[in-house]
Design an enzyme around this catalytic site. Structure first.
Site, PDB file in Angstrom:
ATOM      1  N   LYS A   1       0.866  -0.959  -0.017  1.00  0.00           N
ATOM      2  CA  LYS A   1      -0.038  -0.015  -0.247  1.00  0.00           C
ATOM      3  C   LYS A   1       0.716   1.021  -0.237  1.00  0.00           C
ATOM      4  O   LYS A   1       0.276   2.101   0.643  1.00  0.00           O
ATOM      5  CB  LYS A   1      -1.015  -0.346   1.619  1.00  0.00           C
ATOM      6  CG  LYS A   1      -1.752  -0.811   1.568  1.00  0.00           C
ATOM      7  CD  LYS A   1      -2.696  -1.375   0.221  1.00  0.00           C
ATOM      8  CE  LYS A   1      -3.734  -0.558  -0.736  1.00  0.00           C
ATOM      9  NZ  LYS A   1      -4.315  -0.744  -1.746  1.00  0.00           N
TER      10      LYS A   1
ATOM     11  N   ARG B   1       2.176  -0.188  -7.152  1.00  0.00           N
ATOM     12  CA  ARG B   1       1.557  -0.783  -8.316  1.00  0.00           C
ATOM     13  C   ARG B   1       1.628   0.530  -9.594  1.00  0.00           C
ATOM     14  O   ARG B   1       2.488   0.536 -10.125  1.00  0.00           O
ATOM     15  CB  ARG B   1       0.179  -0.938  -8.483  1.00  0.00           C
ATOM     16  CG  ARG B   1      -0.317  -1.246 -10.087  1.00  0.00           C
ATOM     17  CD  ARG B   1       0.364  -2.170 -10.884  1.00  0.00           C
ATOM     18  NE  ARG B   1       0.072  -3.828 -10.717  1.00  0.00           N
ATOM     19  CZ  ARG B   1       0.534  -4.832 -11.436  1.00  0.00           C
ATOM     20  NH1 ARG B   1       0.592  -4.058 -11.973  1.00  0.00           N
ATOM     21  NH2 ARG B   1       0.281  -5.963 -11.223  1.00  0.00           N
TER      22      ARG B   1
ATOM     23  N   ARG C   1       5.312   5.553   2.013  1.00  0.00           N
ATOM     24  CA  ARG C   1       4.757   6.855   1.953  1.00  0.00           C
ATOM     25  C   ARG C   1       4.683   6.835   3.852  1.00  0.00           C
ATOM     26  O   ARG C   1       5.232   6.078   4.583  1.00  0.00           O
ATOM     27  CB  ARG C   1       3.140   6.256   1.434  1.00  0.00           C
ATOM     28  CG  ARG C   1       2.768   5.059   2.022  1.00  0.00           C
ATOM     29  CD  ARG C   1       1.221   4.989   1.205  1.00  0.00           C
ATOM     30  NE  ARG C   1       0.220   6.212   1.601  1.00  0.00           N
ATOM     31  CZ  ARG C   1      -1.042   5.803   1.325  1.00  0.00           C
ATOM     32  NH1 ARG C   1      -1.642   4.639   0.512  1.00  0.00           N
ATOM     33  NH2 ARG C   1      -1.573   6.900   1.100  1.00  0.00           N
TER      34      ARG C   1
ATOM     35  N   SER D   1      -4.897   3.143   4.808  1.00  0.00           N
ATOM     36  CA  SER D   1      -4.746   2.141   3.394  1.00  0.00           C
ATOM     37  C   SER D   1      -4.757   0.867   3.012  1.00  0.00           C
ATOM     38  O   SER D   1      -5.623   0.318   2.643  1.00  0.00           O
ATOM     39  CB  SER D   1      -3.540   2.717   2.222  1.00  0.00           C
ATOM     40  OG  SER D   1      -4.063   3.687   1.745  1.00  0.00           O
TER      41      SER D   1
ATOM     42  N   LYS E   1      -7.476   0.492  -6.407  1.00  0.00           N
ATOM     43  CA  LYS E   1      -6.618   2.406  -6.224  1.00  0.00           C
ATOM     44  C   LYS E   1      -7.111   3.587  -6.065  1.00  0.00           C
ATOM     45  O   LYS E   1      -8.073   3.970  -6.389  1.00  0.00           O
ATOM     46  CB  LYS E   1      -5.222   2.291  -6.807  1.00  0.00           C
ATOM     47  CG  LYS E   1      -4.741   1.583  -8.262  1.00  0.00           C
ATOM     48  CD  LYS E   1      -4.471   0.402  -6.948  1.00  0.00           C
ATOM     49  CE  LYS E   1      -3.851  -1.130  -6.897  1.00  0.00           C
ATOM     50  NZ  LYS E   1      -3.477  -1.783  -5.995  1.00  0.00           N
ATOM     51  N   GLY E   2      -6.931   4.170  -4.302  1.00  0.00           N
ATOM     52  CA  GLY E   2      -7.056   5.781  -4.407  1.00  0.00           C
ATOM     53  C   GLY E   2      -8.213   5.491  -4.177  1.00  0.00           C
ATOM     54  O   GLY E   2      -8.778   6.657  -3.778  1.00  0.00           O
ATOM     55  N   ARG E   3      -8.775   4.657  -3.778  1.00  0.00           N
ATOM     56  CA  ARG E   3     -10.140   4.696  -2.524  1.00  0.00           C
ATOM     57  C   ARG E   3      -9.718   5.729  -0.972  1.00  0.00           C
ATOM     58  O   ARG E   3      -9.098   5.649  -0.347  1.00  0.00           O
ATOM     59  CB  ARG E   3     -10.597   3.277  -2.179  1.00  0.00           C
ATOM     60  CG  ARG E   3     -11.053   2.168  -2.946  1.00  0.00           C
ATOM     61  CD  ARG E   3     -11.401   1.297  -2.424  1.00  0.00           C
ATOM     62  NE  ARG E   3     -11.640  -0.117  -3.226  1.00  0.00           N
ATOM     63  CZ  ARG E   3     -11.567  -1.270  -3.642  1.00  0.00           C
ATOM     64  NH1 ARG E   3     -10.171  -2.115  -2.914  1.00  0.00           N
ATOM     65  NH2 ARG E   3     -11.875  -2.556  -4.419  1.00  0.00           N
ATOM     66  N   ALA E   4     -11.032   5.685  -0.473  1.00  0.00           N
ATOM     67  CA  ALA E   4     -11.277   7.234   0.121  1.00  0.00           C
ATOM     68  C   ALA E   4     -10.517   5.338   1.491  1.00  0.00           C
ATOM     69  O   ALA E   4     -11.690   4.600   1.582  1.00  0.00           O
ATOM     70  CB  ALA E   4     -12.278   7.109   0.324  1.00  0.00           C
TER      71      ALA E   4
END
Length: 314
Positions: free
Chosen positions: A71, A75, A154, A162, A277-280
């Site tokens: 996470k 990707r 990150r 995440s 990808k990029g889910r809240a």
């Protein structure tokens, strides 16, 4: 007679190349496993079968591995790096070094999972679980001591959220209930430091393990937070680390307002990362977030000292 006895002894002690076996706790058996991998490494040119395509490309062991973190944006990094014509990337996560069922298949099996590539190309595979698996660094080292490693990180707290979000949605898709994130983060009124997602964000612990086998200049750390906000400068650094000619340009990236993150443009063809990808992230109580930030403060400081670099984390 002396010559005959000497020959017999030589036959007995001559090392035999055998398929790799699962790691065992016994020191003696572990050492034997390491020796087996070293034997494979030194004789791989003659031992492994090359799968050659009619166009002259072939499958080969990767020269670069994206080792993590889960996470962290692995990707996205792989997709962006694939814009370069000298990169041949494995599509799926191979899990060769961390899954025993795969590892015992040996390096020939590993090669067979790689994409076909030309001699001028760098083969890359990514398995984000490698970074936090204690047994992986030694196994990678025994295969190739010159391996170039990519690690994307990150903010540890954001990575925890995440991590939970991915598992939560996986359960939702299967119509299975899943506890709230608070149930994982809190135990007996305190932060649950045994939660696996928290352990995966203790970067300095896992980095220490990798630095036992690879020098720091063989591990390039990509800032995952910056990659999301402004990908081009981060990819430029990766190109330099891999000694690639500068082929990826700012024009290869465009911001998709609907999705809320950057997508890719390659030879007029546009593509975005999968919708997963990029889910809240889930809403988390502010006080709980503060506990998470406080917990990671010292581990982050140790990590910065370890790699000689700071990141804009809480």
């Amino acid at each position: 007679m002396a010559a005959f006895l000497l020959g017999a002894v030589f036959l007995i002690v001559q090392p035999q190349i055998v398929p790799s076996r699962a790691a065992i706790n016994s020191n003696a058996e572990t050492s034997q496993s390491v020796q087996t991998e070293l034997l494979k490494k030194t004789s791989q040119k003659n031992y492994f079968k090359e799968n050659i395509h009619s166009n002259g490309s072939c499958q080969q062991l990767p020269q670069t591995i994206i080792i993590g973190v889960r996470k962290g944006g692995t990707r996205a990094l792989l997709e962006m790096l694939s814009l370069h014509p000298d990169i041949a990337a494995a599509e799926s996560e191979v899990h060769f070094f961390d899954w025993e069922d795969h590892y015992r298949n040996g390096l020939q099996w590993y090669i067979n999972q790689m994409p076909f590539s030309y001699s001028h190309q760098i083969t890359v595979e990514k398995t984000p679980a490698y970074f936090t698996s204690p047994k992986v660094p030694e196994r990678v080292y025994n295969m190739n001591q010159s391996m170039r490693l990519l690690l994307i990180l990150r903010d540890p707290s954001e990575r925890v959220l995440s991590d939970y979000t991915q598992v939560f949605y996986n359960h939702m898709q299967k119509h299975k209930p899943y506890p709230s994130i608070e149930q994982f983060l809190i135990k007996d009124g305190e932060l649950n430091v045994d939660y696996k997602a928290i352990n995966r964000s203790l970067y300095y612990i896992h980095m220490q393990n990798w630095l036992k086998y690879f020098p720091l200049d063989h591990i390039h750390i990509v800032d995952g937070d910056k990659l999301i906000k402004d990908p081009f400068p981060e990819i430029e650094k990766v190109e330099r680390f891999l000694k690639l000619s500068p082929q990826i340009n700012a024009s290869n990236f465009y911001f998709n307002k609907t999705k809320g993150f950057y997508c890719l443009r390659d030879s007029g063809r546009e593509r975005c990362l999968h919708e997963s990808k990029g889910r809240a992230h889930p809403q988390v109580d502010t006080r709980l977030l503060e506990k998470l930030h406080e917990y990671f403060h010292e581990p982050n400081k140790k990590f910065f000292e370890l790699v000689g670099r700071t990141f804009d984390w809480h």
